[in-house]
Design a protein around this motif. Structure first.
Motif, PDB file in Angstrom:
ATOM      1  N   GLY A   1      49.709  39.440  48.695  1.00 23.28           N
ATOM      2  CA  GLY A   1      49.501  38.126  48.698  1.00 23.28           C
ATOM      3  C   GLY A   1      48.679  37.616  47.770  1.00 23.28           C
ATOM      4  O   GLY A   1      48.071  38.420  46.952  1.00 23.28           O
ATOM      5  N   ASP A   2      49.014  36.386  47.586  1.00 19.50           N
ATOM      6  CA  ASP A   2      48.248  35.609  46.424  1.00 19.50           C
ATOM      7  C   ASP A   2      46.632  35.511  46.857  1.00 19.50           C
ATOM      8  O   ASP A   2      45.926  35.230  45.547  1.00 19.50           O
ATOM      9  CB  ASP A   2      48.679  34.035  46.232  1.00 19.50           C
ATOM     10  CG  ASP A   2      50.205  34.514  45.798  1.00 19.50           C
ATOM     11  OD1 ASP A   2      50.778  35.420  45.258  1.00 19.50           O
ATOM     12  OD2 ASP A   2      50.849  33.216  45.990  1.00 19.50           O
ATOM     13  N   ASP A   3      46.171  35.656  48.001  1.00 18.28           N
ATOM     14  CA  ASP A   3      44.933  35.485  48.267  1.00 18.28           C
ATOM     15  C   ASP A   3      44.219  36.736  48.032  1.00 18.28           C
ATOM     16  O   ASP A   3      42.856  36.746  47.962  1.00 18.28           O
ATOM     17  CB  ASP A   3      44.643  34.783  49.639  1.00 18.28           C
ATOM     18  CG  ASP A   3      45.367  35.825  50.425  1.00 18.28           C
ATOM     19  OD1 ASP A   3      46.349  36.634  50.268  1.00 18.28           O
ATOM     20  OD2 ASP A   3      45.016  35.865  51.716  1.00 18.28           O
ATOM     21  N   VAL A   4      44.666  37.713  47.620  1.00 16.24           N
ATOM     22  CA  VAL A   4      43.860  39.054  47.450  1.00 16.24           C
ATOM     23  C   VAL A   4      43.576  39.303  46.089  1.00 16.24           C
ATOM     24  O   VAL A   4      44.630  39.272  45.127  1.00 16.24           O
ATOM     25  CB  VAL A   4      44.755  40.397  47.945  1.00 16.24           C
ATOM     26  CG1 VAL A   4      44.043  41.700  47.847  1.00 16.24           C
ATOM     27  CG2 VAL A   4      44.907  40.140  49.781  1.00 16.24           C
ATOM     28  N   ILE A   5      42.806  39.284  45.559  1.00 11.40           N
ATOM     29  CA  ILE A   5      42.391  39.468  44.237  1.00 11.40           C
ATOM     30  C   ILE A   5      41.609  40.995  44.113  1.00 11.40           C
ATOM     31  O   ILE A   5      40.493  41.130  44.530  1.00 11.40           O
ATOM     32  CB  ILE A   5      41.380  38.531  43.693  1.00 11.40           C
ATOM     33  CG1 ILE A   5      41.741  37.289  43.852  1.00 11.40           C
ATOM     34  CG2 ILE A   5      41.107  38.831  42.231  1.00 11.40           C
ATOM     35  CD1 ILE A   5      40.791  35.999  43.510  1.00 11.40           C
ATOM     36  N   ALA A   6      42.378  41.900  43.487  1.00 13.79           N
ATOM     37  CA  ALA A   6      42.023  43.323  43.710  1.00 13.79           C
ATOM     38  C   ALA A   6      42.365  44.073  42.317  1.00 13.79           C
ATOM     39  O   ALA A   6      43.124  43.407  41.620  1.00 13.79           O
ATOM     40  CB  ALA A   6      42.739  43.961  44.687  1.00 13.79           C
ATOM     41  N   ILE A   7      41.654  44.768  42.016  1.00 11.39           N
ATOM     42  CA  ILE A   7      41.720  45.669  40.854  1.00 11.39           C
ATOM     43  C   ILE A   7      42.136  47.024  41.364  1.00 11.39           C
ATOM     44  O   ILE A   7      41.522  47.694  42.148  1.00 11.39           O
ATOM     45  CB  ILE A   7      40.517  45.632  39.935  1.00 11.39           C
ATOM     46  CG1 ILE A   7      40.600  46.564  38.529  1.00 11.39           C
ATOM     47  CG2 ILE A   7      39.177  46.279  40.785  1.00 11.39           C
ATOM     48  CD1 ILE A   7      39.376  46.467  37.710  1.00 11.39           C
ATOM     49  N   ILE A   8      43.094  47.741  40.456  1.00 12.04           N
ATOM     50  CA  ILE A   8      43.403  49.091  40.571  1.00 12.04           C
ATOM     51  C   ILE A   8      42.831  49.838  39.535  1.00 12.04           C
ATOM     52  O   ILE A   8      43.203  49.694  38.223  1.00 12.04           O
ATOM     53  CB  ILE A   8      44.890  49.154  40.583  1.00 12.04           C
ATOM     54  CG1 ILE A   8      45.670  48.243  41.811  1.00 12.04           C
ATOM     55  CG2 ILE A   8      45.504  50.456  40.953  1.00 12.04           C
ATOM     56  CD1 ILE A   8      47.106  48.429  41.751  1.00 12.04           C
ATOM     57  N   ILE A   9      42.084  50.903  39.598  1.00 13.97           N
ATOM     58  CA  ILE A   9      41.499  51.671  38.760  1.00 13.97           C
ATOM     59  C   ILE A   9      42.289  53.250  38.958  1.00 13.97           C
ATOM     60  O   ILE A   9      42.272  53.997  40.081  1.00 13.97           O
ATOM     61  CB  ILE A   9      40.113  52.029  38.824  1.00 13.97           C
ATOM     62  CG1 ILE A   9      39.333  50.661  38.920  1.00 13.97           C
ATOM     63  CG2 ILE A   9      39.619  53.070  38.030  1.00 13.97           C
ATOM     64  CD1 ILE A   9      38.004  50.715  39.385  1.00 13.97           C
ATOM     65  N   SER A  10      42.950  53.583  37.741  1.00 13.66           N
ATOM     66  CA  SER A  10      43.999  54.700  37.977  1.00 13.66           C
ATOM     67  C   SER A  10      43.058  55.882  37.075  1.00 13.66           C
ATOM     68  O   SER A  10      42.271  55.717  35.955  1.00 13.66           O
ATOM     69  CB  SER A  10      45.122  54.601  37.147  1.00 13.66           C
ATOM     70  OG  SER A  10      45.950  53.584  37.756  1.00 13.66           O
TER      71      SER A  10
END
Length: 638
Positions: free
Chosen positions: A110-119
């Motif tokens: 969703g556009d309202d979710v601002i999340a960062i993925i750390i691999s």
């Protein structure tokens, strides 16, 4: 206030259903220090002074499972991205920044979710796991994303630089352990010792070539002249019959005077010259002038001999100085490689390495200060101890020395008993024979030395005769001295000294066997290491954990430890443990070697899934049963 009582339960052994065991109760709360005592905690959240960035005042959520967002506290140090539960001091997880393979924005939620993925890296600390964190605003997201990328790049460069240095250190350690390296430097040490012996054999007294004013100097000069005359009277042999070693030393003037015979041609020429000199002397008629001429000729010959000897001595000193510089340089290179490969704790813990360091430093100091005070001469003399470094190069010699050093403390007890007995006899001898023979028993120090002399059986009968009472004739026996010497010899020489030797031999043999057994264990560990098999894997994949758990006091203490372990492993607070959670959690704990479990290991521990729930996870009770059985079996208390 209600009191909760937990009863121990009797369940079937999951590894052997035919047996049943008593499982410790699962307590509702475990002591906070239990995890740290077992060294299973990931540590405390670093203080503010050590943080480069943190999420205080920010609402950051971590994705646990498919759609479960839980609040987390984040902070970045110089090496890690630390993850913790809000309001708690314990670290729930951490990511080494040099293993961050990338960071990106999460899409598809969703556009309202601002999340960062750390691999993370596949073979790293986190095993390739991805971490997803939701931020409140775009500004916070950009701030964390850019900061993590910057710190990850910096840590990656620093880590790889350290990795290259560690690789070089590992190669240096392996080089030092190779037989070729040991044999080469063993040969160098022996060669250095042979050169030191040669230098001692041909050393010229300092009085030669100087102005001798004292009577002692004249006496030493006379002794040296006699030595030269003795060498001049050597038998005549042809040069062709000399040994190769003698021919080699004949190339140097001073060496040839000590290590080779004179040739027949030299002897014939000297004999002809002596005959001619004798004829000339016989025809001379002026006694005064002839005597003065002979004295002047003798002084001239003596001066010439002194100058020749001094010149030869200077040449020899220069040769040996060159040898010393070469050997010292080689030993310094070896020490530098050893220091680089074993820096710092490995080097300090090795007594032989510390001994090598002292010997090499002493050699370098003595070379840098050739002329100086007396302590410099003492340091130069200590260079001969470089031969002791040979014990560190040859395993058989090192085993003997180590066994002897281990036996000395035990032998010291028997030696103290013998010394006390010697002191007692020294005091008794002083009281009995002080007036009869003050030179032997005049005071305690002299009496003690006399008793030591008697213990060696060196002329003890002469000493006994000297303290004999004058009223007894030569054919009579003084009862006092007879009893003293007989009891002393029987007690010290016949009983105590053999006891000390017996204790030394017995403990030395036991220490030798222990050293050999340890050497076999070390070889086996090295072989397993080359094959990629750890000692823990040879028994159980979680052997280090079981060894830590097996130190429990009672069943309640074991239950507390297992419960504390479960809380550390359940970083998502889901109440169950999956294979991935258990594998990641055990790998991150401070065990040596690190615990690495596979899917097959997890299947065997859970009886191939029979102990898991529908989702393939373990509850706290099931984890308690598995670890209790394994721990009791490991400790031998089952």
């Amino acid at each position: 206030m209600e009191k909760t009582v937990s009863m121990a339960a009797s369940v079937k052994d999951p590894l052997s259903p035919s047996r049943s065991i008593t499982v410790p109760p699962s307590p509702t709360a475990a002591p906070a220090e239990t995890a740290q005592d077992m060294d299973m905690s990931l540590g405390k959240v670093p203080p503010k002074a050590d943080r480069l960035k943190d999420s205080e005042g920010q609402n950051i959520l971590k994705l646990c499972g498919e759609s479960d967002w839980q609040p987390r506290f984040l902070c970045i140090t110089s090496e890690f991205l630390v993850i913790a539960h809000p309001g708690k001091d314990e670290i729930s997880d951490k990511i080494p920044l040099h293993e961050v393979s990338g960071s990106d924005r999460l899409v598809g939620h969703g556009d309202d979710v601002i999340a960062i993925i750390i691999s993370t890296m596949e073979n790293g600390y986190n095993g390739g796991r991805q971490y997803i964190f939701q931020m409140e605003t775009e500004e916070i997201f950009n701030d964390w994303d850019s900061f993590i990328e910057l710190q990850a790049a910096i840590c990656y460069k620093l880590h790889h630089k350290k990795s290259r240095i560690e690789e070089l250190r590992y190669r240096a350690r392996e080089l030092i352990k190779t037989p070729t390296w040991q044999y080469v430097f063993g040969f160098i040490i022996i060669s250095n010792f042979i050169v030191n012996i040669g230098q001692a054999c041909i050393a010229v007294p300092s009085v030669i070539g100087g102005n001798e004013s004292s009577s002692s100097s004249s006496h030493e000069r006379a002794l040296y002249d006699n030595d030269l005359q003795w060498f001049d009277d050597r038998p005549s042999v042809p040069i062709s019959s000399l040994s190769p070693v003698s021919r080699m030393f004949s190339a140097f003037p001073r060496y040839s005077s000590f290590f080779s015979f004179r040739s027949t041609e030299e002897t014939s020429a000297e004999t002809t010259a002596n005959q001619a000199g004798g004829t000339t002397s016989g025809e001379s008629t002026g006694t005064g002038e002839s005597t003065g001429a002979e004295e002047n000729a003798g002084e001239s010959n003596s001066t010439s001999t002194s100058e020749t000897v001094s010149s030869s001595s200077s040449q020899n000193d220069q040769i040996f100085l060159t040898f010393d510089i070469i050997f010292t340089a080689l030993f310094a290179v070896e020490l530098a490689i050893n220091l680089f490969g074993n820096w710092y704790s490995r080097f300090i813990r090795s007594g032989w390495s510390v001994f090598d360091f002292i010997v090499v430093i002493v050699s370098i100091v003595s070379l840098c200060v050739p002329d100086g005070p007396t302590w410099i001469l003492v340091l130069r003399t200590m260079r001969i101890f470089r031969i002791l470094r040979l014990f560190n190069k040859m395993r058989a010699l090192r085993t003997i020395i180590n066994a002897l050093l281990k036996a000395i403390p035990i032998v010291g007890q028997a030696f103290i008993i013998m010394m006390l007995c010697v002191f007692v006899f020294a005091i008794v001898g002083q009281d009995l024979f002080q007036d009869l023979n003050p030179n032997k028993f005049g005071n305690f120090k002299v009496s003690l030395y006399t008793v030591f002399e008697i213990c060696t059986l060196d002329l003890w009968s002469v000493t006994a005769e000297s303290v004999k009472d004058p009223k007894y004739g030569s054919d009579d026996v003084d009862p006092t001295s007879a009893i003293f010497f007989v009891v002393l010899i029987v007690a010290c020489v016949w009983i105590l000294i053999p006891v000390v030797v017996a204790v030394l031999v017995d403990n030395f043999s036991m220490s030798c066997r222990a050293e050999e057994e340890q050497a076999i264990i070390d070889e086996e560990n090295e072989r397993m290491k080359r094959l990629g098999i750890s000692k823990a894997k040879a028994h159980s994949p979680i052997q280090p954990l079981l060894e830590s758990l097996s130190k429990f006091k009672n069943s309640e203490d074991l239950g507390n430890k297992i419960q504390s372990l479960f809380k550390v492993l359940d970083c998502d607070l889901g109440g169950t443990l999956s294979f991935q959670e258990m594998a990641d959690g055990l790998r991150k704990m401070n065990f040596s070697p690190a615990i690495m479990i596979t899917q097959d290991d997890f299947a065997r521990m859970t009886r191939y899934g029979e102990m898991c729930d529908e989702e393939g996870c373990l509850t706290p009770e099931q984890v308690g049963v598995i670890l209790s059985v394994a721990c009791l079996t490991c400790s031998g208390k089952f």
